[in-house]
Design an enzyme around this catalytic site. Structure first.
Site, PDB file in Angstrom:
ATOM      1  CD  GLU A 177      38.094  85.481  35.048  1.00 23.68           C
ATOM      2  OE1 GLU A 177      38.789  85.592  34.022  1.00 23.68           O
ATOM      3  OE2 GLU A 177      37.230  86.305  35.375  1.00 23.68           O
ATOM      4  CE  LYS A 219      39.882  88.522  36.162  1.00 23.30           C
ATOM      5  NZ  LYS A 219      40.307  89.425  35.083  1.00 23.30           N
TER       6      LYS A 219
HETATM    7  P1  13P Z   1      35.566  92.429  35.266  1.00 25.92           P
HETATM    8  O1  13P Z   1      36.511  92.992  36.280  1.00 25.92           O
HETATM    9  O2  13P Z   1      34.842  93.486  34.464  1.00 25.92           O
HETATM   10  O3  13P Z   1      34.674  91.362  35.820  1.00 25.92           O
HETATM   11  O4  13P Z   1      36.449  91.720  34.144  1.00 25.92           O
HETATM   12  C1  13P Z   1      37.507  90.954  34.531  1.00 25.92           C
HETATM   13  C2  13P Z   1      37.701  89.871  33.554  1.00 25.92           C
HETATM   14  O5  13P Z   1      38.721  89.774  32.922  1.00 25.92           O
HETATM   15  C3  13P Z   1      36.639  88.880  33.401  1.00 25.92           C
HETATM   16  O6  13P Z   1      37.175  87.790  32.708  1.00 25.92           O
END
Ligand code: 13P
Length: 341
Positions: A177, A219
């Site tokens: 991510e 992500k």
């Molecule tokens: P949000 O969808 O609230 O951005 O959170 C996702 C997430 O896991 C951020 O690390």
């Protein structure tokens, strides 16, 4: 490491009509979310709230996996069932956030790097023994004047790749991510160019660290104007720019992109996910790993009172169903008013 089973997990997480519930808020972040609905955060309150989430009837219909925080991984439902086991009984795959959060990057004011590599090998082994099948590590990239620097992108991509290689060694499918924040007044072009640079840095480092892309998920953020940018942009334009950037940087070997919601409203996140899926077919599944955009209405419905459990369940079922529709490009705003259809 069994690449086939990690690849199968990645594919199950992005199965048609399904996506991920991110419920991995750290204890300080969870305290903020609870305070927003007037609830004081204690271990037992966090446990109770997450039991409500995970015991939602039919959770597995549109939710393929849930990302947990360390504390939740070790907690039990009121009948003694470990919370990861409760998810398995729902047909949902448990996963675990393994990063240690962000710290200022020395020498680079305004930029952060994610920590947590020290001791990660043994933590991943323990999480696998507790039933986790996938992991998540989040890097945070800000857009400001002169930011992000190439050094920040490289440091974060390097940490993501070290994490992903260790996760695969432990048999856990890594979710990678690199989040470009929507804070600021930047425009869509700037978000697109920073997101492209961040993704290129990430896939360069993943290759250098011999990470098997088939057994990973990305992500990413959607490509959006900053939240203080004055002119609105249509969902279709956001979807087109997001896919165009991904096509430049994300190899087709990656099974899926599971978008974060990042502060968009529930409806915006769902509507834009639907617009993304109207651009199918793409080399990867386009799915969700939403935290706030799935949980905000649930927190409001529950508000700290377990007598509201049924309303909280209905709120999660509703959002999960609409995001399931968005996975097919079939979300319509009118569906917001159709309850339990
Ligand atoms: P949000 O969808 O609230 O951005 O959170 C996702 C997430 O896991 C951020 O690390």
């Amino acid at each position: 490491m069994n690449i086939d089973s990690m690849t199968a997990t990645a594919e199950q997480l992005v199965a048609p009509g399904k996506g991920i519930l991110a419920a991995d808020e750290s204890t300080p972040t969870m305290a903020k979310r609870l305070a927003a609905v007037g609830v004081t955060s204690t271990e037992s309150v966090r446990r109770g709230y997450r039991e409500i989430l995970f015991s939602t009837p039919g959770l597995g219909e549109h939710i393929s996996g849930v990302i947990l925080f360390d504390e939740t991984m070790r907690q039990q439902a009121s009948d003694g069932t470990p919370l990861p086991e409760l998810l398995r009984q729902q047909g949902v795959i448990p996963g675990i956030k393994v990063d240690g959060g962000t710290k200022l990057l020395a020498g680079f004011p305004d930029e952060v790097v994610t920590e947590g590599l020290d001791g990660l090998r043994s933590r991943l082994e323990e999480y696998a023994s507790l039933g986790a099948r996938f992991a998540k590590w989040r890097a945070v990239i800000r857009i400001k004047d002169g930011v992000p620097s190439a050094t920040c992108l490289e440091a974060n991509a390097h940490a993501l790749a070290r994490y992903a290689a260790l996760a695969q060694e432990a048999g856990l499918t890594p979710i990678v991510e690199p989040e470009v924040l929507m804070d600021g007044a930047h425009d869509l072009d700037e978000c697109a160019s920073v997101t492209l640079a961040a993704l290129r840095a990430v896939y360069d480092q993943l290759a250098r660290h011999r990470v098997v892309l088939e057994a990973t998920l990305l992500k990413p953020n959607m490509v959006l104007p900053g939240q203080d940018h004055p002119s609105p942009v249509s969902d279709d334009e956001i979807a087109q720019r997001t896919v165009a950037v991904a096509r430049q940087a994300v190899p087709a070997a990656v099974p899926g992109l599971v978008f974060l919601s990042g502060g968009q409203s529930d409806e915006q996140a769902t509507s834009r996910l639907s617009a993304l899926n109207r651009l199918a077919p793409q080399p990867w599944e386009l799915s969700f790993s939403f935290g706030r955009a799935l949980q905000a209405p649930v927190l409001r419905a529950w508000a700290g009172d377990d007598a509201n459990a049924a309303a909280a369940h209905a709120a999660l079922q509703h959002r999960a169903r609409l995001n399931g529709a968005a996975r097919r490009g079939a979300y319509r705003p009118e569906m917001e008013d159709e309850r339990d259809g």
